[in-house]
Design an enzyme around this catalytic site. Structure first.
Site, short mmCIF file in Angstrom:
data_model
loop_
_atom_site.label_atom_id
_atom_site.label_comp_id
_atom_site.label_asym_id
_atom_site.label_seq_id
_atom_site.Cartn_x
_atom_site.Cartn_y
_atom_site.Cartn_z
N ASP A 30 -8.88 9.33 0.57
CA ASP A 30 -8.10 8.66 -0.47
C ASP A 30 -7.43 9.71 -1.36
OD1 ASP A 30 -7.14 7.00 -2.51
OD2 ASP A 30 -8.84 5.65 -2.37
N ASP A 31 -6.11 9.77 -1.33
CA ASP A 31 -5.34 10.70 -2.19
C ASP A 31 -5.59 12.16 -1.82
OD1 ASP A 31 -4.66 8.39 -3.50
OD2 ASP A 31 -5.38 9.00 -5.47
N CYS A 66 -1.71 3.70 -2.56
CA CYS A 66 -2.73 3.32 -1.58
C CYS A 66 -2.49 1.99 -0.88
CB CYS A 66 -4.11 3.32 -2.23
SG CYS A 66 -4.32 2.17 -3.60
N ASP A 317 -4.38 8.00 2.68
CA ASP A 317 -3.41 6.93 2.37
C ASP A 317 -2.13 7.45 1.73
OD1 ASP A 317 -4.71 7.62 0.04
OD2 ASP A 317 -5.26 5.57 -0.53
N ASN A 318 -2.22 8.55 1.01
CA ASN A 318 -1.04 9.20 0.42
C ASN A 318 -1.43 10.60 0.00
OD1 ASN A 318 -1.98 6.86 -1.84
ND2 ASN A 318 -2.03 8.97 -2.58
#
Length: 630
Positions: A30-31, A66, A317-318
């Site tokens: 995540d991130d 996200c 996700d990014n």
């Protein structure tokens, strides 16, 4: 039963099927950044996926936040086609995902129809919480999701398994809970004749988000705390001297040509830089648990004899920025730091130790998984296409263009900045043979163009001095891709100028007259949602400002009180996470290994540590404002 909109092809395809269809695992952090070197601190990933698999250096997200990005993974579509553009209502969130029936035709449903056991563990979509935990998205045999509002509270992990009552796992780091749950699922599915799909989605290294604990009746969104991510205790003292890489875009000396929310920023002061360096170290530490999670999965698959028939993918996700272009911390920009993300794969037929330069995105993941499974779907056309993961796959150099799109304010995670609401944009990312560009059209009328072959850190906006012939082609390409569907997203030149396959060919002088008559895209207002009517197509000779309806240019920086740098610097190793243990809650004290000595680190079954939420926790979680940040 015959399903009209799904055509299954379960016969062997290209020799990739072994005794049964191959298993598929996706581990999504995540991130996570690429350009600040976070991958270099993940030795298990480098050993088992880098050396034993293939790395794609030009993999991108098409929406740098996200939930829309995660939906693109599951649907194989751009956000402008899913119309799922935010993390919460009215244009995002778990309830909207179900209301819009986005779970009726998507990846797990297709894989189930192809004979797969499908299993999800971790963060699904923001807004899955206590009030709606019994609502289950279709397609999952096991759905064990993190529960709002504790998705980013790493020592307060709450999960709801298959719609059962949410359980809290006191004293255990969230990634370790995902790890143990994953091993439980693997123990079950590897005994089955079915192939399995396992999607693992821990929240690390996302910023920690906590709600006020002492006021469950009236939680105030303004009191939500965003702090540095919190690693497992066994990792808290690692990397004591690491700092954000001082690349040219770090605290940029010159931000001329950037959008106003960057151009008006002062240089980061030393106190802020020290704090952001601490955040960076915490991110590296929290990723150690993700790395160990991967190691445990691979060790289990090795021991069970399933590794050689399993494709393992790793991504996020990014992307993420810290201190870059004078911004503090966050994502959601069109810059390379936020949209270029990790992508690794290992499995049968995948080259070992190879680095590929093929351009692809999250919209390509679902088509890739269906190809591996030997399945097809016909519910709607994919905006993406299968990624060339196999050693014999030839790079398609004409697949060079991706659209990046965004419709909501920037949310800096350390301190607020002025003009952050002016963050609606449409971008092109073009990676071709001998050229590389980022071209962005903003809702303010501002335009940016970066030449990556000369300026890989996106420091100099060359829009005003670039060749009009180049700009005309980029404008025409952005018009073609901004509302694309299916193959038009994959091969926009086919409809724009048949016979031309890439930008390099389109730049031939014989086409100058054609592109001089093409149109360009203008975004009229900085809206926090996607509105087709807000994006107008006009002649490329017209003035952008004539079409803008926002009216005001905004306040000057000196007039904005909220944009000051007032950080609280945490001393190294002193970060504390307060985990309340309510009086009525009884739980086992977890015995957690302090080192990664094997694929299990929690003694006994992880489910024996789960305890029900207290009345106070339920009261807090049921409040409509108790909604997790993105």
């Amino acid at each position: 039963m015959i399903v009209a909109n799904l055509i299954l092809a379960v016969a062997a395809a290209g020799g990739i099927l072994a005794k049964k269809q191959p298993n598929i695992i996706l581990l999504l952090s995540d991130d996570q950044d690429v350009r600040m070197n976070s991958l270099e601190y993940m030795p298990i990933l480098q050993k088992h996926l880098g050396e034993e698999g293939t790395k794609f250096e030009k993999h991108y997200v098409t929406t740098a936040i996200c939930c829309p990005s995660r939906v693109s993974i599951l649907k194989g579509q751009f956000a402008h086609n899913t119309n799922f553009t935010d993390v919460g209502p009215p244009t995002g969130g778990f309830d909207l995902f179900l209301e819009n029936k986005l779970d009726e035709e998507y990846l797990p449903v297709w894989l189930q129809r192809a004979g797969y056991s499908t299993n999800y563990i971790g963060k699904f979509i923001n807004g899955y919480g206590v009030p709606n935990h019994k609502k289950q998205p279709k397609g999952w045999d096991t759905f064990d999701a993190l529960v709002n509002p504790w998705i980013y509270d790493f020592y307060h992990p709450v999960f709801a398994r298959n719609g059962n009552e949410p359980k809290h796992y006191p004293g255990i780091h969230q990634v370790d809970v995902v790890r143990e749950k994953a091993l439980n699922v693997l123990t079950k599915v590897t005994k089955d004749e079915k192939p399995f799909f396992l999607y693992l989605a821990p929240s690390a290294p996302h910023t920690t988000v906590t709600l006020p604990e002492n006021d469950p009746d009236t939680p105030d969104l303004s009191k939500i705390k965003l702090t540095e991510t919190i690693p497992a205790d066994r990792h808290k003292d690692l990397f004591p001297h690491e700092k954000i890489p001082r690349i040219p875009s770090f605290n940029s000396a010159n931000v001329d040509g950037k959008p106003k929310y960057i151009a008006k920023l002062p240089l980061l002061n030393q106190t802020t830089i020290d704090t952001l360096d601490h955040w960076y170290r915490q991110r590296l530490r929290n990723l150690q648990s993700v790395d160990e999670l991967l190691g445990s999965v691979i060790e289990f698959l090795t021991e069970s004899g399933e590794l050689d028939n399993t494709y393992i993918f790793y991504s996020t996700d990014n992307g993420y920025h810290i201190g870059l272009h004078r911004l503090n911390a966050g994502k959601t920009t069109p810059y390379e730091d936020d949209v270029n993300v990790p992508f690794y794969v290992r499995g049968p037929g995948v080259a070992k130790g190879k680095v590929r330069q093929d351009v692809n995105s999250h919209t390509d993941i679902a088509p890739t998984f269906l190809k591996i499974a030997g399945a097809k779907q016909s519910a709607y056309p994919f905006d993406g296409e299968p990624i060339p993961i196999f050693e014999h796959d030839v790079e398609d150099k004409n697949r060079e263009t991706l659209g990046v799109e965004f419709w909501r304010p920037l949310v800096p995670e350390y301190y607020s900045i002025p003009f952050a609401e002016d963050n609606t944009y449409r971008s092109l990312r073009v990676n071709g043979d001998g050229y590389s560009y980022l071209y962005t059209v903003w809702c303010t009328g501002h335009r940016e163009l970066y030449d990556h072959t000369k300026d890989p850190y996106q420091l100099e906006n060359v829009y005003s001095k670039a060749s009009r012939n180049l700009v005309n082609r980029l404008d025409a390409l952005l018009v073609a891709i901004h509302d694309c569907k299916g193959v038009k997203c994959q091969k926009p030149w086919n409809t724009l100028l048949p016979g031309v396959k890439n930008l390099g060919e389109a730049l031939k002088s014989k086409y100058d007259g054609f592109f001089a008559t093409q149109k360009k895209l203008i975004i009229r207002q900085c809206l926090a949602y996607y509105d087709v009517g807000n994006e107008v197509i006009v002649q490329n000779t017209e003035n952008d400002l004539d079409y803008l309806t926002s009216g005001k240019d905004g306040l000057e920086l000196s007039e904005v009180k909220k944009g000051t740098q007032q950080p609280l610097v945490l001393q190294e190793g002193s970060a504390e996470l307060k985990v309340a243990t309510p009086k009525k809650k009884k739980s086992r004290k977890p015995k957690v290994s302090t080192v990664n000595t094997g694929h299990k680190i929690i003694e006994g079954d992880i489910e024996s540590y789960g305890v029900p939420l207290t009345e106070q926790e339920i009261q807090l979680a049921n409040h409509p404002h108790a909604y997790d940040y993105d």
